[in-house]
Design an enzyme around this catalytic site. Sequence first.
Site, PDB file in Angstrom:
ATOM      1  N   ASP A  10       1.220  -1.062  -0.129  1.00 18.34           N
ATOM      2  CA  ASP A  10      -0.370   0.030   0.079  1.00 18.34           C
ATOM      3  C   ASP A  10       1.201   1.231   0.176  1.00 18.34           C
ATOM      4  OD1 ASP A  10      -2.003   1.870   0.702  1.00 18.34           O
ATOM      5  OD2 ASP A  10      -1.254   1.751   3.040  1.00 18.34           O
ATOM      6  N   ARG A  11       0.621   2.341  -0.227  1.00 18.48           N
ATOM      7  CA  ARG A  11       1.532   3.753  -0.138  1.00 18.48           C
ATOM      8  C   ARG A  11       0.804   4.438   0.783  1.00 18.48           C
ATOM      9  NH1 ARG A  11       0.025   8.200  -4.474  1.00 18.48           N
ATOM     10  NH2 ARG A  11      -0.997   9.703  -2.568  1.00 18.48           N
ATOM     11  N   ASP A  12      -0.286   5.101   1.378  1.00 21.42           N
ATOM     12  CA  ASP A  12      -0.220   5.834   2.323  1.00 21.42           C
ATOM     13  C   ASP A  12      -0.448   5.528   3.414  1.00 21.42           C
ATOM     14  OD1 ASP A  12      -0.176   7.184  -0.096  1.00 21.42           O
ATOM     15  OD2 ASP A  12      -2.543   7.579  -0.127  1.00 21.42           O
ATOM     16  N   CYS A  91      -6.149   2.080  -8.435  1.00 19.23           N
ATOM     17  CA  CYS A  91      -7.789   2.709  -8.592  1.00 19.23           C
ATOM     18  C   CYS A  91      -7.511   3.712  -8.630  1.00 19.23           C
ATOM     19  CB  CYS A  91      -8.152   1.438  -7.859  1.00 19.23           C
ATOM     20  SG  CYS A  91     -10.149   2.022  -7.542  1.00 19.23           S
TER      21      CYS A  91
HETATM   22 MG   LIG Z   1      -2.549   2.925   3.709  1.00 16.33          MG
HETATM   23 ZN   LIG Z   2     -11.072   0.796  -9.652  1.00 21.46          ZN
END
Ligand SMILES: [Mg+2]
Ligand SMILES: [Zn+2]
Length: 194
Positions: A10-12, A91
Amino acid sequence: MTSRPAVFLDRDGTLTDEVGYVNHPSRLRLLPRSAEAIRRLNAAGVPAVVVTNQAGIARGYFSQDVLDAVNATLVAQLAEAGARLDGVYVCPHHPTEGAPPYRARCECRKPKPGLLRRAAAELGLDLARSTMIGDKPSDLVPGREVGAATVLVLTGYGRGEWEYHRDRFAVKPDHVADDLLDAVEWALAQRGAA
Ligand SMILES: [Mg+2]
Ligand SMILES: [Zn+2]
């Protein structure tokens, strides 16, 4: 094509500081040990693939161009520290907010596994030998769905989710890590390093 195990992240809140919607590149901050974590994966030959929900696009909070600039900043900051991502999958959708095409019940918004499956198809990855790392329960679900190992990091939302809400996790993580570097070390020891 030989398929390889990967580490999805995941990024954030996992790779970068969780600051809410990152609507300008200046808001992006790598967490302290993130570059080292990615360097470990690079050195082990394990693809490092970011999978991130960015519904701020559907909500109109920032444009695709701004998102691209933010992710380019991420790649550049990591490169400065000698670390390289193998892919960044996003997304941009939301099921009820905004307007089409971004208002959509897509297959890629986590907890759905579409981003992982797309990356696997494009990069030749073995999902069942991969690991998904994130700071929310909704990061664990797509990992389990594709047969990957799952790791919750205690950065970002992770500590609060784990301390106060672990009883309602739909998927219990296979491992709980202090941060991304701890998570990567666990993943390499489990599967990737062989
Ligand atoms: Mg996150
Ligand atoms: Zn999506």
